[in-house]
Design a protein around this motif. Structure first.
Motif, PDB file in Angstrom:
ATOM      1  N   GLN A 107     -62.875 -57.785 -38.802  1.00 26.96           N
ATOM      2  CA  GLN A 107     -63.966 -58.521 -39.443  1.00 26.96           C
ATOM      3  C   GLN A 107     -63.534 -59.917 -39.860  1.00 26.96           C
ATOM      4  OE1 GLN A 107     -65.718 -56.499 -42.746  1.00 26.96           O
ATOM      5  NE2 GLN A 107     -67.155 -58.138 -43.182  1.00 26.96           N
ATOM      6  N   SER A 108     -62.330 -60.053 -40.377  1.00 24.03           N
ATOM      7  CA  SER A 108     -61.870 -61.368 -40.814  1.00 24.03           C
ATOM      8  C   SER A 108     -61.697 -62.319 -39.617  1.00 24.03           C
ATOM      9  CB  SER A 108     -60.556 -61.236 -41.569  1.00 24.03           C
ATOM     10  OG  SER A 108     -59.569 -60.652 -40.745  1.00 24.03           O
ATOM     11  N   GLU A 109     -61.240 -61.824 -38.491  1.00 18.51           N
ATOM     12  CA  GLU A 109     -61.084 -62.674 -37.310  1.00 18.51           C
ATOM     13  C   GLU A 109     -62.439 -63.081 -36.738  1.00 18.51           C
ATOM     14  OE1 GLU A 109     -58.385 -64.130 -35.735  1.00 18.51           O
ATOM     15  OE2 GLU A 109     -57.475 -63.552 -37.633  1.00 18.51           O
ATOM     16  N   VAL A 110     -63.402 -62.151 -36.721  1.00 18.58           N
ATOM     17  CA  VAL A 110     -64.734 -62.479 -36.239  1.00 18.58           C
ATOM     18  C   VAL A 110     -65.361 -63.539 -37.136  1.00 18.58           C
ATOM     19  CG1 VAL A 110     -67.058 -61.580 -35.849  1.00 18.58           C
ATOM     20  CG2 VAL A 110     -65.075 -60.250 -35.121  1.00 18.58           C
ATOM     21  N   ALA A 111     -65.200 -63.390 -38.447  1.00 16.36           N
ATOM     22  CA  ALA A 111     -65.753 -64.365 -39.386  1.00 16.36           C
ATOM     23  C   ALA A 111     -65.119 -65.744 -39.173  1.00 16.36           C
ATOM     24  CB  ALA A 111     -65.539 -63.897 -40.817  1.00 16.36           C
ATOM     25  N   ARG A 112     -63.839 -65.781 -38.934  1.00 17.99           N
ATOM     26  CA  ARG A 112     -63.153 -67.057 -38.720  1.00 17.99           C
ATOM     27  C   ARG A 112     -63.651 -67.723 -37.429  1.00 17.99           C
ATOM     28  NH1 ARG A 112     -58.973 -68.827 -35.864  1.00 17.99           N
ATOM     29  NH2 ARG A 112     -58.448 -66.767 -35.072  1.00 17.99           N
ATOM     30  N   LYS A 113     -63.917 -66.932 -36.388  1.00 16.25           N
ATOM     31  CA  LYS A 113     -64.353 -67.490 -35.114  1.00 16.25           C
ATOM     32  C   LYS A 113     -65.798 -67.988 -35.154  1.00 16.25           C
ATOM     33  CE  LYS A 113     -61.201 -64.873 -32.211  1.00 16.25           C
ATOM     34  NZ  LYS A 113     -61.059 -63.824 -31.210  1.00 16.25           N
ATOM     35  N   ILE A 114     -66.667 -67.341 -35.914  1.00 19.64           N
ATOM     36  CA  ILE A 114     -68.067 -67.770 -35.934  1.00 19.64           C
ATOM     37  C   ILE A 114     -68.345 -68.812 -37.015  1.00 19.64           C
ATOM     38  CG2 ILE A 114     -68.916 -65.624 -34.945  1.00 19.64           C
ATOM     39  CD1 ILE A 114     -69.842 -64.819 -37.712  1.00 19.64           C
ATOM     40  N   LYS A 115     -67.341 -69.141 -37.804  1.00 21.59           N
ATOM     41  CA  LYS A 115     -67.502 -70.187 -38.820  1.00 21.59           C
ATOM     42  C   LYS A 115     -67.793 -71.529 -38.157  1.00 21.59           C
ATOM     43  CE  LYS A 115     -65.400 -71.290 -43.169  1.00 21.59           C
ATOM     44  NZ  LYS A 115     -64.220 -71.151 -44.019  1.00 21.59           N
ATOM     45  N   VAL A 116     -67.287 -71.745 -36.946  1.00 18.70           N
ATOM     46  CA  VAL A 116     -67.513 -72.977 -36.193  1.00 18.70           C
ATOM     47  C   VAL A 116     -68.997 -73.123 -35.870  1.00 18.70           C
ATOM     48  CG1 VAL A 116     -66.919 -74.180 -34.052  1.00 18.70           C
ATOM     49  CG2 VAL A 116     -65.196 -72.823 -35.242  1.00 18.70           C
ATOM     50  N   LEU A 117     -69.703 -72.023 -35.674  1.00 18.69           N
ATOM     51  CA  LEU A 117     -71.126 -72.036 -35.328  1.00 18.69           C
ATOM     52  C   LEU A 117     -72.032 -72.080 -36.564  1.00 18.69           C
ATOM     53  CD1 LEU A 117     -70.981 -69.254 -32.590  1.00 18.69           C
ATOM     54  CD2 LEU A 117     -71.047 -71.711 -32.223  1.00 18.69           C
ATOM     55  N   ASN A 118     -71.457 -72.296 -37.729  1.00 20.92           N
ATOM     56  CA  ASN A 118     -72.172 -72.304 -39.020  1.00 20.92           C
ATOM     57  C   ASN A 118     -72.854 -70.961 -39.306  1.00 20.92           C
ATOM     58  OD1 ASN A 118     -71.408 -74.845 -39.811  1.00 20.92           O
ATOM     59  ND2 ASN A 118     -73.151 -75.834 -38.795  1.00 20.92           N
TER      60      ASN A 118
END
Length: 133
Positions: A107-118
């Motif tokens: 979950q933490s990695e997915v959150a970090r990756k989609i942070k770029v997409l706001n």
């Protein structure tokens, strides 16, 4: 009748009879040299006994089968060893890819990756909607 004329002795050739045209008188062919070195006429007599040909051919055939079988077995063993090495390499690759996949799906990695997409992770838990009948 004077005797059995079926099996005649082979006469030794004279000096110039076994010469081939175009070669000097003192040159000898390969077979004459082999005959001289091995002295096969002392072992076999004047000719090869016909009764020895089939057993010799059988033994030669069995020897060829044995050589072919050994060659085939060794090449199969080499191929098996190569395939085992390839399987080990693929198994290591699969293990590495599975570990990377498990890490990237946290979950933490997915959150970090989609942070770029706001897109941000929600802080509060989802609410349950109940519909009245």
């Amino acid at each position: 009748m004077e005797g059995n004329t079926f099996k005649k002795k082979i006469k030794k050739r004279g000096g110039n009879e076994n010469r081939t045209p175009g070669k000097p008188a003192n040159s000898r062919n390969v077979f004459a040299l082999i005959e001289e070195k091995l002295k096969m006429s002392n072992i076999l007599g004047d000719g090869i006994p016909v009764r020895l040909v089939p057993p010799f051919l059988y033994a030669a055939f069995i020897a060829l089968i044995y050589i072919w079988s050994n060659h085939k077995a060794e090449s199969t063993i080499r191929e098996i060893e190569e395939l085992q090495q390839e399987v080990e390499d693929l198994r290591a690759d699969v293990t590495t890819l599975e570990a990377e996949y498990m890490f990237s799906s946290k979950q933490s990695e997915v959150a970090r990756k989609i942070k770029v997409l706001n897109i941000y992770e929600i802080e509060e838990p989802p609410k349950k909607i109940i519909k009245d009948k």
